[in-house]
Write a protein that holds these residues in place. Sequence first.
Motif, PDB file in Angstrom:
ATOM      1  N   LEU A 140       3.119  -9.386   0.774  1.00 49.80           N
ATOM      2  CA  LEU A 140       1.655  -9.338   0.656  1.00 49.80           C
ATOM      3  C   LEU A 140       1.005 -10.603   1.212  1.00 49.80           C
ATOM      4  CD1 LEU A 140       1.291  -7.788  -2.912  1.00 49.80           C
ATOM      5  CD2 LEU A 140       0.713  -6.690  -0.739  1.00 49.80           C
TER       6      LEU A 140
ATOM      7  N   SER B 194      -6.217  -7.781  -4.469  1.00 42.43           N
ATOM      8  CA  SER B 194      -5.019  -8.218  -5.195  1.00 42.43           C
ATOM      9  C   SER B 194      -5.358  -8.657  -6.614  1.00 42.43           C
ATOM     10  CB  SER B 194      -4.324  -9.350  -4.436  1.00 42.43           C
ATOM     11  OG  SER B 194      -5.213 -10.430  -4.188  1.00 42.43           O
TER      12      SER B 194
ATOM     13  N   TYR C  60       1.272  -9.537  -7.420  1.00 41.79           N
ATOM     14  CA  TYR C  60      -0.103  -9.460  -6.931  1.00 41.79           C
ATOM     15  C   TYR C  60      -0.902 -10.707  -7.278  1.00 41.79           C
ATOM     16  CZ  TYR C  60       0.069  -4.706  -5.141  1.00 41.79           C
ATOM     17  OH  TYR C  60       0.346  -3.595  -4.383  1.00 41.79           O
TER      18      TYR C  60
ATOM     19  N   HIS D  94      -2.824 -12.870  -4.616  1.00 37.61           N
ATOM     20  CA  HIS D  94      -4.226 -13.252  -4.822  1.00 37.61           C
ATOM     21  C   HIS D  94      -4.429 -14.743  -4.558  1.00 37.61           C
ATOM     22  CE1 HIS D  94      -8.199 -13.536  -6.575  1.00 37.61           C
ATOM     23  NE2 HIS D  94      -7.756 -14.374  -7.505  1.00 37.61           N
TER      24      HIS D  94
END
Length: 215
Positions: A13, A38, A84, A88
Amino acid sequence: MTRWITVTLAVVLAAAVFLAREAGFGSETTTWDAARASAWAAFVLLWAAVFTGIGVSLRYHPGIEGRVPALELHRVAGSLGLAYTVAHAGALVLDPYIGFAPWDALVPLTAPYRPVAVAAGVIAAWLLAAVVLSTWLAGLIPRTVWQRLHRFGYAAFALGLAPGVAAGSDTEHWVTHVVYTASVGSLLGAAYLRFLARDWVAAHRARHVPRQHMQ
């Protein structure tokens, strides 16, 4: 297995956000949009982890077959929530407008943007990391230590809500109000059953235990 999924997903990610920014993919707000998305994913997954964790501790379903799905969902939700959360933080650091340095995502009260609210989010991330790490090391650490670290999940959720309310760009939307209200209300209700109504839960569970589990 979940630990490798967590690490891999977090790296993928963060790398995707970085590559998208460097390649000029999307709009000028690509990294900010990634940070928002996120953050929402992390918040929902953290809620799911805490909620299912309370459900497992209540032991409402008799027998191991009733607890396994909830326990697995609890573990996976917590691990994915951490992934996540890392994504973020990475998106915020990569965003060219907000001006976050790497240490701003790691050290409370150093962020240039709404430092108090962001500090709550940073502390929540560290608490979530401690909870997930304790899950990964459940067989290697004393059970009392594991239980104490797991209680950090409640604080992680409460502190994780703070930056969303005080610093999030979606706070003015009614959908956000509904999600925050529903998540907080459901956890308060579950926590009430867990800590203040344990006798009632035990009695209710006993009345619904199938005969085969009583033999």
